[in-house]
Design a protein around this motif. Structure first.
Motif, PDB file in Angstrom:
ATOM      1  N   SER B 285       0.668  -1.275  -0.099  1.00 32.83           N
ATOM      2  CA  SER B 285      -0.115   0.099  -0.028  1.00 32.83           C
ATOM      3  C   SER B 285       0.852   1.296   0.028  1.00 32.83           C
ATOM      4  N   PHE B 286       2.044   1.125   0.041  1.00 33.18           N
ATOM      5  CA  PHE B 286       3.049   2.246   0.330  1.00 33.18           C
ATOM      6  C   PHE B 286       3.817   2.495  -1.192  1.00 33.18           C
ATOM      7  N   THR B 287       3.842   1.607  -2.157  1.00 30.31           N
ATOM      8  CA  THR B 287       4.412   2.002  -3.292  1.00 30.31           C
ATOM      9  C   THR B 287       3.889   3.190  -4.245  1.00 30.31           C
ATOM     10  N   ASP B 288       4.015   3.433  -5.267  1.00 32.19           N
ATOM     11  CA  ASP B 288       3.735   4.354  -6.159  1.00 32.19           C
ATOM     12  C   ASP B 288       3.733   3.865  -7.486  1.00 32.19           C
ATOM     13  N   PRO B 289       2.686   3.422  -8.159  1.00 30.33           N
ATOM     14  CA  PRO B 289       1.163   3.437  -7.579  1.00 30.33           C
ATOM     15  C   PRO B 289       1.109   2.190  -6.457  1.00 30.33           C
ATOM     16  N   PRO B 290       0.269   2.252  -5.618  1.00 32.77           N
ATOM     17  CA  PRO B 290      -0.128   1.118  -4.617  1.00 32.77           C
ATOM     18  C   PRO B 290      -0.244  -0.052  -5.480  1.00 32.77           C
ATOM     19  N   LEU B 291       0.065  -1.345  -4.987  1.00 25.29           N
ATOM     20  CA  LEU B 291      -0.086  -2.598  -5.726  1.00 25.29           C
ATOM     21  C   LEU B 291      -1.405  -3.093  -5.268  1.00 25.29           C
ATOM     22  N   SER B 292      -2.071  -3.650  -6.285  1.00 20.53           N
ATOM     23  CA  SER B 292      -3.384  -4.636  -6.236  1.00 20.53           C
ATOM     24  C   SER B 292      -2.541  -6.010  -5.693  1.00 20.53           C
ATOM     25  N   THR B 293      -3.334  -6.796  -4.825  1.00 23.62           N
ATOM     26  CA  THR B 293      -2.775  -8.064  -4.210  1.00 23.62           C
ATOM     27  C   THR B 293      -3.926  -8.897  -3.914  1.00 23.62           C
ATOM     28  N   ILE B 294      -3.672  -9.925  -3.246  1.00 23.40           N
ATOM     29  CA  ILE B 294      -4.583 -10.925  -2.667  1.00 23.40           C
ATOM     30  C   ILE B 294      -4.359 -11.023  -1.369  1.00 23.40           C
ATOM     31  N   ASN B 295      -5.519 -10.695  -0.605  1.00 24.37           N
ATOM     32  CA  ASN B 295      -5.531 -10.700   0.788  1.00 24.37           C
ATOM     33  C   ASN B 295      -6.103 -12.297   1.266  1.00 24.37           C
ATOM     34  N   GLN B 296      -5.011 -12.639   1.938  1.00 22.21           N
ATOM     35  CA  GLN B 296      -5.320 -14.285   2.573  1.00 22.21           C
ATOM     36  C   GLN B 296      -5.966 -14.274   3.966  1.00 22.21           C
ATOM     37  N   PHE B 297      -6.446 -13.191   4.285  1.00 23.63           N
ATOM     38  CA  PHE B 297      -7.022 -13.206   5.671  1.00 23.63           C
ATOM     39  C   PHE B 297      -6.352 -13.999   6.974  1.00 23.63           C
ATOM     40  N   PRO B 298      -4.893 -13.635   7.094  1.00 24.83           N
ATOM     41  CA  PRO B 298      -4.012 -14.141   7.941  1.00 24.83           C
ATOM     42  C   PRO B 298      -4.608 -14.366   9.258  1.00 24.83           C
ATOM     43  N   MET B 299      -5.217 -13.300   9.794  1.00 29.53           N
ATOM     44  CA  MET B 299      -5.768 -13.209  11.203  1.00 29.53           C
ATOM     45  C   MET B 299      -6.899 -14.499  11.377  1.00 29.53           C
ATOM     46  N   GLU B 300      -7.859 -14.271  10.384  1.00 32.25           N
ATOM     47  CA  GLU B 300      -8.883 -15.261  10.134  1.00 32.25           C
ATOM     48  C   GLU B 300      -8.050 -16.771  10.355  1.00 32.25           C
ATOM     49  N   MET B 301      -7.169 -17.013   9.631  1.00 31.04           N
ATOM     50  CA  MET B 301      -6.452 -18.086   9.375  1.00 31.04           C
ATOM     51  C   MET B 301      -5.973 -18.591  10.955  1.00 31.04           C
ATOM     52  N   GLY B 302      -5.398 -17.746  11.459  1.00 33.77           N
ATOM     53  CA  GLY B 302      -4.717 -18.213  12.896  1.00 33.77           C
ATOM     54  C   GLY B 302      -6.014 -18.550  13.748  1.00 33.77           C
ATOM     55  N   LYS B 303      -6.737 -17.699  13.811  1.00 34.35           N
ATOM     56  CA  LYS B 303      -8.020 -17.883  14.600  1.00 34.35           C
ATOM     57  C   LYS B 303      -8.790 -19.298  14.461  1.00 34.35           C
ATOM     58  N   ALA B 304      -8.734 -19.464  13.138  1.00 33.77           N
ATOM     59  CA  ALA B 304      -9.335 -20.755  12.695  1.00 33.77           C
ATOM     60  C   ALA B 304      -8.548 -22.250  13.272  1.00 33.77           C
ATOM     61  N   ALA B 305      -7.064 -21.761  13.049  1.00 36.73           N
ATOM     62  CA  ALA B 305      -6.416 -22.827  13.485  1.00 36.73           C
ATOM     63  C   ALA B 305      -6.534 -22.962  14.892  1.00 36.73           C
ATOM     64  N   ALA B 306      -6.596 -21.923  15.776  1.00 42.20           N
ATOM     65  CA  ALA B 306      -6.626 -21.826  17.299  1.00 42.20           C
ATOM     66  C   ALA B 306      -8.310 -22.626  17.738  1.00 42.20           C
ATOM     67  N   ARG B 307      -8.974 -22.472  16.931  1.00 45.13           N
ATOM     68  CA  ARG B 307     -10.439 -23.185  17.200  1.00 45.13           C
ATOM     69  C   ARG B 307     -10.368 -24.454  16.876  1.00 45.13           C
ATOM     70  N   ILE B 308      -9.631 -24.955  15.926  1.00 49.43           N
ATOM     71  CA  ILE B 308      -9.253 -26.574  15.814  1.00 49.43           C
ATOM     72  C   ILE B 308      -8.540 -27.148  16.780  1.00 49.43           C
ATOM     73  N   PHE B 309      -7.587 -26.107  17.372  1.00 49.94           N
ATOM     74  CA  PHE B 309      -6.513 -26.517  18.302  1.00 49.94           C
ATOM     75  C   PHE B 309      -7.453 -26.968  19.628  1.00 49.94           C
ATOM     76  N   PHE B 310      -8.240 -25.994  20.208  1.00 46.03           N
ATOM     77  CA  PHE B 310      -8.915 -26.368  21.223  1.00 46.03           C
ATOM     78  C   PHE B 310      -9.849 -27.378  21.065  1.00 46.03           C
ATOM     79  N   ASP B 311     -10.733 -27.433  19.854  1.00 44.01           N
ATOM     80  CA  ASP B 311     -11.546 -28.632  19.792  1.00 44.01           C
ATOM     81  C   ASP B 311     -10.823 -29.809  19.997  1.00 44.01           C
ATOM     82  N   SER B 312      -9.594 -29.952  19.552  1.00 43.83           N
ATOM     83  CA  SER B 312      -8.932 -31.263  19.816  1.00 43.83           C
ATOM     84  C   SER B 312      -8.478 -31.323  21.009  1.00 43.83           C
ATOM     85  N   LEU B 313      -8.018 -30.514  21.796  1.00 43.16           N
ATOM     86  CA  LEU B 313      -7.584 -30.419  23.069  1.00 43.16           C
ATOM     87  C   LEU B 313      -8.753 -30.614  24.246  1.00 43.16           C
TER      88      LEU B 313
END
Lengths: 343, 343
Positions: B285-313
Motif C-alpha cells: 500500500s506504500f508503493t507508487d502506484p499502490p499494488l493490487s494484491t490478494i488478501n489471504q486473511f491471515p488473522m482469520e487463518m490463525g483464529k481458525a487454527a486455534a479453534r481447531i486446536f482447542f476442539d482437539s484439546l
C-alpha cells in the motif's frame, strides 16, 4: 535394529577424553575449546550418536531453550533481533522460543511465568511500552536464570543490556539534513515519555544547537508515530503555513505519512522538503522516492544479546551485567539527498 | 502477609458450584459456559485468588502453552497468523510460544523436540519448504497432543488443517486483469514444485482458458519469487521484446521487482502494464502506484487454527481432523485499475 546405540562414553574413549568433556562439548559449553567441540561432533556423527535430549536436559538441568519476550513480533526490527539471537543460539544447539507482549505488563508477566513453567534456561527481553514495574522480570533473576534486556531496557534491573545509541542516530540524521541546506527541520516524536524517543528528540535539538540553528518548538509534533500521525502533523504544518524544508521523524511510519501528504500536495521531495525516518523498515527502500533512515543493526543487537546470555549462563560469577551500546548508521536515500547546485 | 490465600474451594463455596467447575473455568475449558466462566473470574478477582500456575499445570497435566512453528517469523503473513492464534488462545489463558524453522526440516525436528521438552499442550505449525518427510510431526500426534497445520500442509498427516484457496485467489487476480482489457498477462511463479504455487499457476491458466485467451508459455517465468527474480523476469520480457500488458506474480516481492524495472524503463503502470501481486504485504500500500494484491486473511487463518486446536484439546473423540478452507479476496489498487475509456 541390531546396532547398539553409541553413548557419550564411546565418543570419549574414541577421543581419549572424559565423558564429561564430551557432554559439555555437546551441550555447547563455551569452556570447551572449538577444536575439542569440533572433534567431538565429528566423532559423534561418525558413531551415529543420537543424544536423548530430554534425558540430557534432566541430567544437566538444562532444556537448551531461550525464552524471548518482544513487544511485537511483526516488526522487522524485532524479528531481525530474534534472527540474531538464533544465529548464536542455534550453533550451540539452543532453540529460541518467542512470545509477544503486545506492550502489556500483564502479558509479560504471564509469558515469563510460562517460560519458567517450560523450564527455559533464561530470558532475553525488550520491555513493553505500558510496563510500569519490573517485579516479574526480577523473578527471573531471583530464580538464578540469566536475563538480558535489549533496546527497551531499565536501570532498575541489575542485568545485561544491549541498546543502540538513539541520541547519536537522531544527531546524525539532523546533521545530514543541515548539510543538505535545510534550516527549518520539523521533528515528529512520541507523546509518551519513552526513553528512546526522548533521546532521539535530544539528538535532534543538539544537532540544531551545534549548528546555530534556532529551535522552533512549533516544528516539533508529539503523537503516536504511526502513519496517520505523520499525515496529521504534515497537514498541520501546511495548513498553518509554517515554513519547513525537512521532516525528521522518530519512526519510518510517521515519515511515510509525511511523504503521502507532500505528494498529494505536489510538494517535491527532497527539493522542497527532505525526509529522514528511523528504523530502516523494509518498505523504506520501496517508496518513491526511497526513504533515508537510520539503521539500528538489529541482527548485531540480537547477536550481542545472545553473547551476554551465554556469558551469564556459563559464568560462575553469576549474571553478567555487561552493557553493550550499538552505534546506529545513517542510510541516505533519495528522500533527503538534494542535487548539488554549486559544487 | 497475614491474609490467608484464597483457593478454588473458596471460590466454589462463594458461588455454590464444585471446585472442579471452578478449576475448569479457570483453565479455559470450553465445556464451561461463558456465564459461569465470567462469574468465576469475577469472584476469583474479588477474593484475590492467585493461581499457582505450576501446581495447577502439574495437577491438570496442562502447561497452557501452545507451541507454534512457522517457517519465518518476519513475514507479515505469518506474524498475522500468530496474532490470530493468540487472539483466541490468550482469552483462554493460554500463551503462545513461537519458533521459526527457516524452512529447514532439521530445525523443525529440533523445535518440536524442544516443544515436547517444554511440555506444550500441542502444536500449530506450517511446514518448511525444504521438509521432505513428516516423522517429526507424527511424533507429536503419537504423543497424543493436538497438531494443527496451516497454509503449508500435507495430506500425509491425519490432523486438523487450515488452508486458503490459492487457486481461487489466482483465478480472481487473473480475471480482474482480463476485465481491465489485458490479454498478454505474464505470470511469475516458483521454480520449486510447492503446492500453493502450483495452485496459483493453475488458477491463472484456468482463468485464461475460461476467457478464451491463448496461453503463451513464454510469458510464464519460474524463479524464487523474490524482488530480484521479479526484476530479472521483467527485464527478460522487455529485452526479448515479448509483448505483455500485465504481470500477475505469485508473490508481492516479485511484482515489486517488476514495478521497479517498468518505472526505470518509463513504461506506465497500469496503462501499458498492469500489476497484481499475492499476499498483501504491508509495503504494497506504500508503493507508487499502490499494488493490487490478494488478501489471504491471515488473522482469520490463525483464529481458525486455534479453534481447531482447542476442539482437539478438549475433545474426548481425539485429535480433530477438521479442514478449513479460507476464501481469499482481491484488493484492487492503482497498479491494475485502468481508467475507463469507453464507459
Amino acid at each position: 535394529m541390531n546396532q547398539k546405540k553409541a553413548t557419550i562414553h564411546d565418543i570419549a574413549s574414541e577421543l581419549g577424553v572424559t565423558a564429561s568433556t564430551v557432554s559439555r562439548a555437546l551441550s555447547g559449553n563455551p569452556r570447551i575449546s572449538q577444536n575439542t567441540r569440533r572433534a567431538v561432533l565429528k566423532t559423534a556423527k561418525a558413531l551415529n550418536y543420537e543424544p536423548n535430549q530430554i534425558a540430557s536436559a534432566l541430567r544437566s538441568g538444562k532444556t537448551q531453550l531461550i525464552g524471548m519476550l518482544v513487544p511485537i513480533i511483526n516488526r522487522s526490527f524485532f524479528s531481525s533481533i530474534i534472527r540474531g539471537v538464533e544465529d548464536v543460539a542455534n550453533k550451540l544447539d539452543y532453540r529460541v522460543i518467542v512470545s509477544q507482549s503486545d506492550e502489556k505488563q500483564e502479558n509479560e508477566a504471564a509469558t515469563l511465568k510460562a517460560f519458567l513453567n517450560a523450564r527455559v534456561d533464561g530470558v532475553i527481553a525488550s520491555i513493553g511500552k505500558q510496563t510500569r514495574d519490573f517485579d516479574h522480570y526480577q523473578e527471573i533473576l531471583d530464580s538464578g536464570l540469566p536475563l538480558v534486556l535489549f533496546d527497551r531496557t531499565t536501570s532498575d534491573l541489575q542485568t545485561g543490556q544491549v541498546v543502540i545509541d538513539d541520541y547519536e542516530g537522531a544527531y546524525k540524521a539532523t546533521v545530514h539534513l543541515i548539510e543538505q541546506g535545510c534550516r527549518r527541520i520539523a521533528h515528529f516524536t512520541a507523546r509518551r515519555k519513552i526513553d528512546i524517543y526522548k533521546k532521539r528528540c535530544l539528538g535532534y535539538l543538539d544537532a540544531l544547537r551545534d549548528h546555530n540553528i534556532p529551535i522552533d518548538k512549533k516544528l516539533i509534533f508529539a503523537g503516536d508515530l504511526q502513519l496517520s500521525d505523520g499525515r496529521r502533523h504534515t497537514a498541520e504544518l501546511i495548513n498553518k503555513q509554517l515554513p519547513f524544508d525537512a521532516v525528521f521523524a522518530a519512526s519510518d511510519y510517521a515519515v511515510m505519512g509525511a511523504m503521502q501528504v507532500l505528494k498529494e500536495k505536489k510538494i517535491s521531495i527532497p527539493d522542497q522538503v527532505a525526509l529522514v525516518g528511523f528504523l530502516n523498515e523494509p518498505f523504506t527502500s520501496f517508496t518513491d522516492p526511497p526513504l533515508s533512515t537510520i539503521n539500528q543493526f538489529p541482527m548485531e543487537m540480537g547477536k550481542a544479546a545472545a553473547r551476554i546470555f551465554f556469558d551469564s549462563l556459563e559464568s560462575e560469577r553469576g549474571i553478567s551485567e555487561q552493557k553493550i551500546v550499538i552505534e546506529p548508521e545513517l542510510i541516505v536515500r533519495a528522500s533527503s539527498e538534494k542535487r548539488k547546485t554549486n559544487s
